[in-house]
Motif scaffolding. Structure first.
Motif, short mmCIF file in Angstrom:
data_model
loop_
_atom_site.label_atom_id
_atom_site.label_comp_id
_atom_site.label_asym_id
_atom_site.label_seq_id
_atom_site.Cartn_x
_atom_site.Cartn_y
_atom_site.Cartn_z
N UNK A 139 0.83 -1.20 0.00
CA UNK A 139 0.00 0.00 0.00
C UNK A 139 0.87 1.25 0.00
N UNK A 140 1.96 1.23 0.78
CA UNK A 140 2.88 2.36 0.79
C UNK A 140 3.49 2.60 -0.58
N UNK A 141 3.83 1.52 -1.27
CA UNK A 141 4.37 1.66 -2.62
C UNK A 141 3.34 2.28 -3.57
N UNK A 142 2.09 1.89 -3.45
CA UNK A 142 1.05 2.45 -4.31
C UNK A 142 0.84 3.94 -4.04
N UNK A 143 0.89 4.31 -2.77
CA UNK A 143 0.78 5.72 -2.42
C UNK A 143 1.94 6.51 -3.01
N UNK A 144 3.14 5.97 -2.89
CA UNK A 144 4.31 6.64 -3.45
C UNK A 144 4.18 6.79 -4.96
N UNK A 145 3.67 5.76 -5.61
CA UNK A 145 3.48 5.81 -7.06
C UNK A 145 2.48 6.91 -7.44
N UNK A 146 1.41 7.02 -6.67
CA UNK A 146 0.39 8.03 -6.96
C UNK A 146 0.94 9.44 -6.79
N UNK A 147 1.70 9.66 -5.72
CA UNK A 147 2.27 11.00 -5.50
C UNK A 147 3.33 11.32 -6.54
N UNK A 148 4.03 10.31 -7.00
CA UNK A 148 5.02 10.52 -8.05
C UNK A 148 4.33 10.96 -9.35
N UNK A 149 3.25 10.25 -9.70
CA UNK A 149 2.56 10.54 -10.95
C UNK A 149 1.76 11.85 -10.89
N UNK A 150 1.13 12.12 -9.76
CA UNK A 150 0.23 13.27 -9.67
C UNK A 150 0.93 14.57 -9.30
N UNK A 151 2.02 14.47 -8.52
CA UNK A 151 2.63 15.69 -7.98
C UNK A 151 4.12 15.81 -8.31
N UNK A 152 4.60 14.92 -9.17
CA UNK A 152 5.99 14.97 -9.64
C UNK A 152 7.00 14.90 -8.49
N UNK A 153 6.64 14.15 -7.46
CA UNK A 153 7.61 13.84 -6.42
C UNK A 153 8.38 12.60 -6.86
N UNK A 154 9.70 12.65 -6.82
CA UNK A 154 10.50 11.46 -7.12
C UNK A 154 10.37 10.52 -5.92
N UNK A 155 9.46 9.56 -6.03
CA UNK A 155 9.13 8.67 -4.91
C UNK A 155 9.54 7.25 -5.27
N UNK A 156 10.53 6.75 -4.57
CA UNK A 156 11.10 5.43 -4.87
C UNK A 156 10.86 4.47 -3.72
N UNK A 157 10.51 3.24 -4.04
CA UNK A 157 10.36 2.18 -3.05
C UNK A 157 11.55 1.24 -3.17
N UNK A 158 12.41 1.23 -2.16
CA UNK A 158 13.58 0.35 -2.14
C UNK A 158 13.15 -0.98 -1.53
N UNK A 159 13.02 -1.98 -2.38
CA UNK A 159 12.59 -3.31 -1.91
C UNK A 159 13.81 -4.08 -1.43
N UNK A 160 13.94 -4.16 -0.13
CA UNK A 160 15.08 -4.81 0.49
C UNK A 160 14.84 -6.30 0.68
N UNK A 161 15.91 -7.07 0.56
CA UNK A 161 15.87 -8.46 1.02
C UNK A 161 16.21 -8.45 2.51
N UNK A 162 16.75 -9.52 3.05
CA UNK A 162 17.04 -9.59 4.48
C UNK A 162 18.34 -8.86 4.79
N UNK A 163 18.25 -7.77 5.56
CA UNK A 163 19.41 -6.95 5.87
C UNK A 163 20.02 -7.41 7.19
N UNK A 164 21.34 -7.53 7.22
CA UNK A 164 22.03 -7.93 8.44
C UNK A 164 23.34 -7.15 8.53
N UNK A 165 23.98 -7.21 9.70
CA UNK A 165 25.27 -6.56 9.85
C UNK A 165 25.45 -5.96 11.23
#
Length: 296
Positions: A139-165
């Protein structure tokens, strides 16, 4: 660049702050606790008034790491995960629109994809999440997509795998549990037979993805991972080699909502300059060293 980082006092947030400062950017953290090195706006971003006070027009970008991240807990409290992961994201995007902040980077997950009928998983796979956590990130990704398309915000969803360290001492992920078990001379419980495969990425490599999205003003999803999947049993063996401890494993029933395998395609990220540097063996060794440090 002046960047507001929600959840910036957490595991990935601290690594991102460190790399932003190292290259001369300015970082401000919004979290439930202060960051030890940079200005912090402390409070709960699910409180609309606090969020409005936190997101000011003097930022060039927002990196949104704050989230309800426990898959298991999301099954017990789906409404809570919705409020944190969907409402907060929507309010942050709206604050960016109103205040003229042109770049927004969302920490997402490959859990938005759900079960895959082929591998590797790329950015064009349909979204079929299996859990409330995955659904709220979708849902967050869809919201980001809508704001990118409608308001020209560069909205990126970084899809992470399992982060460790290093720095994950307070996490409850499987790598953290392996390290804690080694320290305590205990074992770990495995859900299933240990054949489930996941992609593990070292935290500093994961941060590369956020910097890439910020610097290039990306919109849409980008998968950030190591492009190497290992089974749970292989991960346990890697932890045994890194720690020198036996870490016995007991096996139980698999958990519902878990994908049997995750194999990702990072060719899109590679084309943009992403290049993971730390392999699993070196990453597990570095993680183990950090758990052995005082206060670790």
């Amino acid at each position: 660049m002046r960047v507001l980082i929600t959840g910036g006092a957490g595991f990935i947030g601290k690594a991102l702050v460190r790399q932003l400062l190292a290259r001369g950017d300015e970082a401000v953290v919004a979290d439930l606790k202060p960051h030890p090195e940079v200005p912090s706006r402390v409070g709960d971003l699910t409180n609309p008034e606090h969020l409005e006070e936190t997101v000011t027009s003097d930022f060039d970008a927002v990196v949104h790491l704050a989230a309800f991240t426990s898959v298991l807990a999301s099954k017990e409290n789906p409404w809570g995960v919705y409020v944190t992961n969907v409402e907060m994201t929507a309010r942050l995007l709206e604050a960016c629109r109103v205040r003229g902040i042109g770049r927004f980077v969302l920490a997402s997950t490959n859990a938005v994809v759900g079960p895959a009928d082929r591998f590797p998983i790329d950015e064009n796979f349909p979204l079929r999440p299996l859990t409330a956590y995955g659904a709220t990130k979708a849902a967050g990704e869809m919201l980001a997509s809508a704001y990118s398309a409608s308001y020209r915000i560069a909205a990126c969803a970084v899809r992470l795998t399992n982060v460790y360290g290093p720095g994950m001492h307070h996490k409850d992920s499987f790598v953290a549990r392996l390290m804690k078990a080694a320290l305590a001379g205990k074992g770990v419980e495995v859900y299933g037979d240990g054949s489930m495969r996941r992609d593990y990425i070292f935290v500093d490599d994961a941060v590369q993805g956020f910097l890439l999205a910020l610097d290039q003003g990306l919109s849409g999803p980008i998968i950030i991972g190591s492009a190497r999947s290992v089974s749970v049993n292989e991960l346990i063996d890697a932890a045994r080699r890194a720690t020198g401890c036996p870490i016995p494993a007991t096996y139980g029933q698999p958990r519902p909502g878990e994908m049997p395998a995750v194999e990702v395609d990072i060719s899109f990220a590679r084309k943009l300059g992403f290049s993971p540097q730390v392999d699993l063996e070196a990453g597990m060794a570095a993680t183990w060293r950090s758990f052995q440090e005082p206060g670790g």
